[in-house]
Design a protein around this motif. Structure first.
Motif, PDB file in Angstrom:
ATOM      1  N   ILE A 155      -6.530   1.815  12.208  1.00 23.14           N
ATOM      2  CA  ILE A 155      -6.529   2.032  10.768  1.00 23.14           C
ATOM      3  C   ILE A 155      -5.705   3.262  10.418  1.00 23.14           C
ATOM      4  CG2 ILE A 155      -8.638   3.404  10.859  1.00 23.14           C
ATOM      5  CD1 ILE A 155      -9.428   2.343   8.138  1.00 23.14           C
ATOM      6  N   ALA A 156      -5.084   3.217   9.259  1.00 28.18           N
ATOM      7  CA  ALA A 156      -4.381   4.377   8.709  1.00 28.18           C
ATOM      8  C   ALA A 156      -4.707   4.424   7.219  1.00 28.18           C
ATOM      9  CB  ALA A 156      -2.877   4.259   8.919  1.00 28.18           C
ATOM     10  N   VAL A 157      -4.922   5.619   6.699  1.00 28.76           N
ATOM     11  CA  VAL A 157      -5.243   5.768   5.276  1.00 28.76           C
ATOM     12  C   VAL A 157      -4.524   6.975   4.699  1.00 28.76           C
ATOM     13  CG1 VAL A 157      -7.532   4.705   5.467  1.00 28.76           C
ATOM     14  CG2 VAL A 157      -7.291   7.175   5.754  1.00 28.76           C
ATOM     15  N   ARG A 158      -4.401   6.952   3.372  1.00 29.04           N
ATOM     16  CA  ARG A 158      -3.875   8.095   2.645  1.00 29.04           C
ATOM     17  C   ARG A 158      -4.677   8.221   1.364  1.00 29.04           C
ATOM     18  NH1 ARG A 158       1.545   6.732   1.566  1.00 29.04           N
ATOM     19  NH2 ARG A 158       2.142   7.490   3.630  1.00 29.04           N
ATOM     20  N   GLY A 159      -5.000   9.471   0.989  1.00 32.76           N
ATOM     21  CA  GLY A 159      -5.775   9.659  -0.231  1.00 32.76           C
ATOM     22  C   GLY A 159      -6.080  11.122  -0.477  1.00 32.76           C
ATOM     23  N   ASP A 160      -7.207  11.397  -1.119  1.00 34.73           N
ATOM     24  CA  ASP A 160      -7.648  12.764  -1.375  1.00 34.73           C
ATOM     25  C   ASP A 160      -8.609  13.190  -0.279  1.00 34.73           C
ATOM     26  OD1 ASP A 160      -6.225  12.839  -3.762  1.00 34.73           O
ATOM     27  OD2 ASP A 160      -7.870  11.907  -4.864  1.00 34.73           O
ATOM     28  N   GLY A 161      -8.388  14.386   0.274  1.00 35.24           N
ATOM     29  CA  GLY A 161      -9.215  14.841   1.380  1.00 35.24           C
ATOM     30  C   GLY A 161      -9.860  16.189   1.156  1.00 35.24           C
ATOM     31  N   ILE A 162     -10.951  16.399   1.866  1.00 29.59           N
ATOM     32  CA  ILE A 162     -11.665  17.677   1.855  1.00 29.59           C
ATOM     33  C   ILE A 162     -11.965  18.056   3.302  1.00 29.59           C
ATOM     34  CG2 ILE A 162     -13.792  18.874   1.180  1.00 29.59           C
ATOM     35  CD1 ILE A 162     -13.994  17.009  -1.206  1.00 29.59           C
ATOM     36  N   GLU A 163     -11.791  19.317   3.611  1.00 29.83           N
ATOM     37  CA  GLU A 163     -12.106  19.808   4.955  1.00 29.83           C
ATOM     38  C   GLU A 163     -13.124  20.927   4.853  1.00 29.83           C
ATOM     39  OE1 GLU A 163      -9.751  20.451   9.152  1.00 29.83           O
ATOM     40  OE2 GLU A 163      -8.632  20.264   7.268  1.00 29.83           O
ATOM     41  N   LYS A 173      -7.110   5.947  -0.725  1.00 28.14           N
ATOM     42  CA  LYS A 173      -6.486   5.251  -1.853  1.00 28.14           C
ATOM     43  C   LYS A 173      -5.508   4.187  -1.358  1.00 28.14           C
ATOM     44  CE  LYS A 173      -8.504   8.100  -4.697  1.00 28.14           C
ATOM     45  NZ  LYS A 173      -9.665   7.642  -5.519  1.00 28.14           N
ATOM     46  N   GLU A 174      -4.989   4.389  -0.137  1.00 27.11           N
ATOM     47  CA  GLU A 174      -4.095   3.425   0.496  1.00 27.11           C
ATOM     48  C   GLU A 174      -4.603   3.178   1.913  1.00 27.11           C
ATOM     49  OE1 GLU A 174       0.319   4.092  -0.428  1.00 27.11           O
ATOM     50  OE2 GLU A 174      -0.580   6.080  -0.734  1.00 27.11           O
ATOM     51  N   ILE A 175      -4.383   1.970   2.422  1.00 23.42           N
ATOM     52  CA  ILE A 175      -4.925   1.626   3.735  1.00 23.42           C
ATOM     53  C   ILE A 175      -4.009   0.624   4.432  1.00 23.42           C
ATOM     54  CG2 ILE A 175      -6.306  -0.343   2.930  1.00 23.42           C
ATOM     55  CD1 ILE A 175      -8.553   0.659   4.822  1.00 23.42           C
ATOM     56  N   GLY A 176      -4.036   0.643   5.775  1.00 23.21           N
ATOM     57  CA  GLY A 176      -3.258  -0.296   6.559  1.00 23.21           C
ATOM     58  C   GLY A 176      -3.604  -0.139   8.023  1.00 23.21           C
ATOM     59  N   THR A 177      -2.830  -0.810   8.881  1.00 24.48           N
ATOM     60  CA  THR A 177      -3.058  -0.696  10.318  1.00 24.48           C
ATOM     61  C   THR A 177      -2.263   0.443  10.934  1.00 24.48           C
ATOM     62  OG1 THR A 177      -1.320  -2.325  10.709  1.00 24.48           O
ATOM     63  CG2 THR A 177      -3.577  -3.151  10.563  1.00 24.48           C
ATOM     64  N   GLY A 178      -1.293   0.969  10.171  1.00 20.51           N
ATOM     65  CA  GLY A 178      -0.480   2.085  10.633  1.00 20.51           C
ATOM     66  C   GLY A 178       0.133   2.794   9.440  1.00 20.51           C
ATOM     67  N   SER A 179       0.740   3.949   9.688  1.00 20.59           N
ATOM     68  CA  SER A 179       1.307   4.746   8.599  1.00 20.59           C
ATOM     69  C   SER A 179       2.447   4.030   7.877  1.00 20.59           C
ATOM     70  CB  SER A 179       1.797   6.097   9.139  1.00 20.59           C
ATOM     71  OG  SER A 179       2.749   5.904  10.174  1.00 20.59           O
ATOM     72  N   GLY A 180       3.100   3.091   8.550  1.00 16.82           N
ATOM     73  CA  GLY A 180       4.175   2.342   7.921  1.00 16.82           C
ATOM     74  C   GLY A 180       3.715   1.058   7.266  1.00 16.82           C
TER      75      GLY A 180
END
Length: 211
Positions: A155-163, A173-180
């Protein structure tokens, strides 16, 4: 006090591996090493965070009393007790409680799913990656990408993060099997409300159309 008496619930013992974060950066559970090889997913309400972290840390042995939803391998904790006897009990939701104002930033994550994450009623809400990153997705949206949130999935995702000191969480907010391969997560559309059927006016529909 919670309406369920925790003493009436089954008890599961294990060692706390790590805490889990919700999209606001609050602790809403932990992963526990049980008596078997498989890890145990424990959900705790966010309002238990302060007391939970005061008495429990990673590596501690705890006893959990809670309920198991039918749809997921999860314990929704009502009480967590430490080896020194300290008990952290769910005292019902605090509706006036505000979420912490933690700094959010753009964040991405990629890896292999270790565990699927669920809400207290067993609804799918994200995944824990092998590198301990927590991925969060709304329950309705999560159903659409359930295969990517299953154990061992890539899985690969992109969105808002907190650490925080307890780890990092990405609200995807976005999802897939890889960054591409990222694609936007479609927001689930609300179910249309059924319109009330007009009442049948018997007087207006007599034989021959006459009143």
């Amino acid at each position: 006090m919670h309406w369920i008496d925790p003493d009436c619930l089954p008890e599961v013992k294990g060692t706390v591996e790590r805490f889990l974060l919700n999209p606001h950066g609050e602790i809403d559970g932990f992963v526990m090493s049980g008596e078997t090889q498989a890890p145990v997913l424990v959900h705790t309400p966010p309002q238990m965070e302060a007391e939970l972290t005061r008495h429990v840390k990673a590596g501690d042995v705890v006893s959990v009393r809670g309920v198991r939803p039918r749809k997921a391998d999860l314990i929704a904790a009502v009480a967590v007790t430490t080896t020194n006897g300290a008990s952290v009990i769910d005292r019902e939701p605090d509706h006036d409680r505000e979420h912490p104002t933690l700094e959010k930033r753009k964040m991405s994550a990629e890896g292999t799913v270790r565990l699927s994450l669920f809400g207290p009623k067993g609804d799918l809400r994200g995944a824990l990656l092998a590198d301990d990153t927590v991925i969060r997705i709304g329950p309705k949206e999560a159903e659409q990408v359930a295969k990517l949130l299953a154990p061992n999935a890539r899985i690969a995702v992109r969105g808002d993060g907190i650490e925080t000191k307890h780890g990092r969480v990405v609200n995807a907010k976005e999802i897939g099997t890889g960054s591409g391969d990222l694609r936007p997560i479609k927001e689930a559309k609300p179910k249309p409300k059924h319109e009330a059927k007009p009442k049948f006016d018997q007087a207006a529909h007599t034989c021959g159309g006459e009143r």
